[in-house]
Design an enzyme around this catalytic site. Structure first.
Site, PDB file in Angstrom:
ATOM      1  N   LYS A  10      35.433  57.731  21.267  1.00 42.26           N
ATOM      2  CA  LYS A  10      35.989  56.682  21.834  1.00 42.26           C
ATOM      3  C   LYS A  10      37.407  56.312  21.112  1.00 42.26           C
ATOM      4  O   LYS A  10      37.764  55.377  21.772  1.00 42.26           O
ATOM      5  CB  LYS A  10      34.882  55.610  21.712  1.00 42.26           C
ATOM      6  CG  LYS A  10      33.597  55.671  22.513  1.00 42.26           C
ATOM      7  CD  LYS A  10      32.709  54.660  22.647  1.00 42.26           C
ATOM      8  CE  LYS A  10      31.401  54.557  23.347  1.00 42.26           C
ATOM      9  NZ  LYS A  10      30.817  55.932  23.636  1.00 42.26           N
ATOM     10  N   THR A  57      37.028  63.368  12.106  1.00 43.72           N
ATOM     11  CA  THR A  57      35.364  63.130  12.059  1.00 43.72           C
ATOM     12  C   THR A  57      34.527  64.415  11.938  1.00 43.72           C
ATOM     13  O   THR A  57      35.278  65.517  11.518  1.00 43.72           O
ATOM     14  CB  THR A  57      35.110  62.516  13.657  1.00 43.72           C
ATOM     15  OG1 THR A  57      33.971  62.153  13.565  1.00 43.72           O
ATOM     16  CG2 THR A  57      35.481  63.633  14.555  1.00 43.72           C
ATOM     17  N   LYS A  61      35.289  65.856   7.577  1.00 49.01           N
ATOM     18  CA  LYS A  61      35.807  64.840   6.546  1.00 49.01           C
ATOM     19  C   LYS A  61      35.577  65.227   5.167  1.00 49.01           C
ATOM     20  O   LYS A  61      36.408  64.700   4.177  1.00 49.01           O
ATOM     21  CB  LYS A  61      34.723  63.887   6.721  1.00 49.01           C
ATOM     22  CG  LYS A  61      34.725  62.915   8.114  1.00 49.01           C
ATOM     23  CD  LYS A  61      33.713  61.783   8.241  1.00 49.01           C
ATOM     24  CE  LYS A  61      33.966  60.906   9.461  1.00 49.01           C
ATOM     25  NZ  LYS A  61      33.135  59.577   9.245  1.00 49.01           N
ATOM     26  N   ASP A  97      35.687  54.022   6.812  1.00 48.50           N
ATOM     27  CA  ASP A  97      34.314  54.009   7.371  1.00 48.50           C
ATOM     28  C   ASP A  97      33.692  52.503   6.754  1.00 48.50           C
ATOM     29  O   ASP A  97      33.073  51.696   7.336  1.00 48.50           O
ATOM     30  CB  ASP A  97      33.636  55.269   7.386  1.00 48.50           C
ATOM     31  CG  ASP A  97      33.755  56.073   8.286  1.00 48.50           C
ATOM     32  OD1 ASP A  97      34.185  55.979   9.432  1.00 48.50           O
ATOM     33  OD2 ASP A  97      33.512  57.297   8.237  1.00 48.50           O
TER      34      ASP A  97
HETATM   35  P1  NDP Z   1      25.418  63.442   8.495  1.00 46.05           P
HETATM   36  O1  NDP Z   1      25.159  64.489   9.195  1.00 46.05           O
HETATM   37  O2  NDP Z   1      26.485  63.400   7.414  1.00 46.05           O
HETATM   38  O3  NDP Z   1      24.335  62.762   7.962  1.00 46.05           O
HETATM   39  C1  NDP Z   1      23.104  62.478   8.704  1.00 46.05           C
HETATM   40  C2  NDP Z   1      21.986  61.589   7.860  1.00 46.05           C
HETATM   41  O4  NDP Z   1      20.970  61.739   8.742  1.00 46.05           O
HETATM   42  C3  NDP Z   1      21.508  62.469   6.759  1.00 46.05           C
HETATM   43  O5  NDP Z   1      20.908  61.435   5.738  1.00 46.05           O
HETATM   44  C4  NDP Z   1      20.106  63.106   7.155  1.00 46.05           C
HETATM   45  O6  NDP Z   1      18.991  63.321   6.240  1.00 46.05           O
HETATM   46  C5  NDP Z   1      19.555  62.065   8.235  1.00 46.05           C
HETATM   47  N1  NDP Z   1      18.746  62.770   9.295  1.00 46.05           N
HETATM   48  C6  NDP Z   1      19.321  63.573  10.207  1.00 46.05           C
HETATM   49  N2  NDP Z   1      18.178  63.881  11.084  1.00 46.05           N
HETATM   50  C7  NDP Z   1      16.901  63.343  10.363  1.00 46.05           C
HETATM   51  C8  NDP Z   1      15.780  63.336  10.653  1.00 46.05           C
HETATM   52  N3  NDP Z   1      15.229  64.300  11.575  1.00 46.05           N
HETATM   53  N4  NDP Z   1      14.648  62.770   9.697  1.00 46.05           N
HETATM   54  C9  NDP Z   1      15.354  62.041   8.576  1.00 46.05           C
HETATM   55  N5  NDP Z   1      16.533  61.957   8.474  1.00 46.05           N
HETATM   56  C10 NDP Z   1      17.569  62.451   9.392  1.00 46.05           C
HETATM   57  O7  NDP Z   1      25.958  62.376   9.573  1.00 46.05           O
HETATM   58  P2  NDP Z   1      26.692  61.081   9.289  1.00 46.05           P
HETATM   59  O8  NDP Z   1      26.497  60.372   7.981  1.00 46.05           O
HETATM   60  O9  NDP Z   1      28.220  61.326   9.312  1.00 46.05           O
HETATM   61  O10 NDP Z   1      26.402  59.996  10.637  1.00 46.05           O
HETATM   62  C11 NDP Z   1      24.986  59.413  10.463  1.00 46.05           C
HETATM   63  C12 NDP Z   1      25.184  58.568  11.823  1.00 46.05           C
HETATM   64  O11 NDP Z   1      25.898  57.593  11.633  1.00 46.05           O
HETATM   65  C13 NDP Z   1      25.432  59.374  12.685  1.00 46.05           C
HETATM   66  O12 NDP Z   1      24.225  59.157  13.925  1.00 46.05           O
HETATM   67  C14 NDP Z   1      26.640  58.891  13.301  1.00 46.05           C
HETATM   68  O13 NDP Z   1      26.685  58.532  14.873  1.00 46.05           O
HETATM   69  C15 NDP Z   1      26.733  57.614  12.619  1.00 46.05           C
HETATM   70  N6  NDP Z   1      28.093  56.989  12.372  1.00 46.05           N
HETATM   71  C16 NDP Z   1      28.308  56.000  12.752  1.00 46.05           C
HETATM   72  C17 NDP Z   1      29.784  55.329  12.599  1.00 46.05           C
HETATM   73  C18 NDP Z   1      30.172  54.175  13.123  1.00 46.05           C
HETATM   74  O14 NDP Z   1      31.443  53.876  13.134  1.00 46.05           O
HETATM   75  N7  NDP Z   1      29.314  53.413  13.701  1.00 46.05           N
HETATM   76  C19 NDP Z   1      30.763  56.089  11.476  1.00 46.05           C
HETATM   77  C20 NDP Z   1      30.148  57.384  11.029  1.00 46.05           C
HETATM   78  C21 NDP Z   1      28.697  57.699  11.546  1.00 46.05           C
HETATM   79  P3  NDP Z   1      19.277  64.744   5.399  1.00 46.05           P
HETATM   80  O15 NDP Z   1      20.205  64.599   4.238  1.00 46.05           O
HETATM   81  O16 NDP Z   1      17.772  64.942   4.860  1.00 46.05           O
HETATM   82  O17 NDP Z   1      19.555  65.708   6.296  1.00 46.05           O
END
Ligand code: NDP
Length: 265
Positions: A10, A57, A61, A97
């Site tokens: 977006k 993004t 990053k 962020d």
């Molecule tokens: P990453 O892929 O870097 O991290 C994902 C995180 O989610 C990890 O901690 C991962 O755990 C966890 N996870 C994923 N699947 C599962 C599962 N099935 N069970 C338990 N834990 C799970 O993504 P980001 O950190 O970049 O983004 C995370 C979320 O934040 C996204 O949904 C994104 O859309 C949102 N976001 C929103 C922003 C905003 O401006 N509102 C900005 C940035 C992100 P593990 O380490 O164990 O894999």
């Protein structure tokens, strides 16, 4: 903006609205970069002399950290770059962020000073959040993540600039003022594997995921009598506003853009 995938972003709408508000002529487009070659895409884009900056993004990053000439304090601490700024033909990597998250929490009147925070997740978004939360004055950040090794790495990284402010989640403590869900679980209608006791003190709840209705985590927290429930749309708009400020030295009005996005999606 560089990403892969990128079509869902977006950011072009948000930045074109900011530019319109501020009377700035701006072309902000999406660039699908190859997953294994951020550098070529970035080089090609910045060959244009009027390319003054970009957002980055997933999954670039981290790659962007080595492409830029210099990192801001926030980007260094977060271990991720989401904003590139061209200054005197050098490139600075920054991370907005965490600032976006904190700005949105403040707009929702969530008290951060001395707050005890539970942060769920240890991915890029969680890493960006921690330095800004600490700078905002929280007392402590407990980190829970499915993969414990990543949570341990994040705690160790935080220790380098804020000794003992962050620690691993402890199952038997559970007294939080604020819980932030920085996992992608809500995208799939799922909630983190944690006991209901985390909600005992009726903490404020922040889910970084945004969607047209309350996320699964917000629904669960409401069932547990939590009243302050905020999704991540405001974080998205506020991190964009901070990037815009870094490029143009003007602070756009985020409320108008947020209202528009809430109505449109
Ligand atoms: P990453 O892929 O870097 O991290 C994902 C995180 O989610 C990890 O901690 C991962 O755990 C966890 N996870 C994923 N699947 C599962 C599962 N099935 N069970 C338990 N834990 C799970 O993504 P980001 O950190 O970049 O983004 C995370 C979320 O934040 C996204 O949904 C994104 O859309 C949102 N976001 C929103 C922003 C905003 O401006 N509102 C900005 C940035 C992100 P593990 O380490 O164990 O894999």
């Amino acid at each position: 903006m560089f990403g892969n995938p990128i079509e869902q972003s977006k950011s072009p709408i948000i930045h074109s609205m900011f530019a319109q508000q501020c009377g700035i002529k701006l072309s902000y487009t999406k660039r699908l970069a190859p997953v294994d070659d951020f550098s070529s895409s970035a080089n090609e884009f910045f060959e244009q002399s009027n390319a003054i900056g970009a957002n980055v993004t997933m999954p670039f990053k981290h790659a962007a950290m080595t492409w830029v000439d210099k990192l801001s304090k926030q980007a260094g601490r977060a271990g991720a770059v989401n904003t590139i700024i061209r200054r005197n033909n050098k490139f600075i990597g920054d991370n907005t962020d965490g600032i976006g998250l904190v700005a949105d929490l403040i707009q929702h009147e969530v008290e951060l000073n001395e707050a005890k925070v539970l942060l769920i997740g240890a991915g890029g978004a969680a890493k960006g959040a921690v330095p800004a939360l600490i700078e905002a004055g929280v007392r402590s950040v407990e980190i829970y993540n499915r993969s414990i090794d990543k949570a341990e790495l994040l705690v160790a990284a935080v220790d380098k600039y804020a000794n003992k402010k962050a620690s691993l989640y402890q199952a038997d403590v559970n007294q939080y003022d604020l819980i932030i869900n920085a996992t992608s679980l809500s995208l799939h209608g799922q909630i983190p594997d944690l006991p209901a006791s985390i909600f005992t003190q009726q903490p404020a709840i922040y889910d970084m995921v945004y969607q047209s209705s309350a996320t699964a985590f917000m629904v669960e927290a409401k069932k547990q009598a939590c009243n302050t429930l905020v999704d991540g749309l405001g974080m998205l708009v506020n991190q964009a506003a901070e990037s815009f400020y870094l490029w143009f030295d003007v602070r756009p009005d985020t409320n108008a853009v947020l209202e528009y996005l809430r109505r449109a999606y």
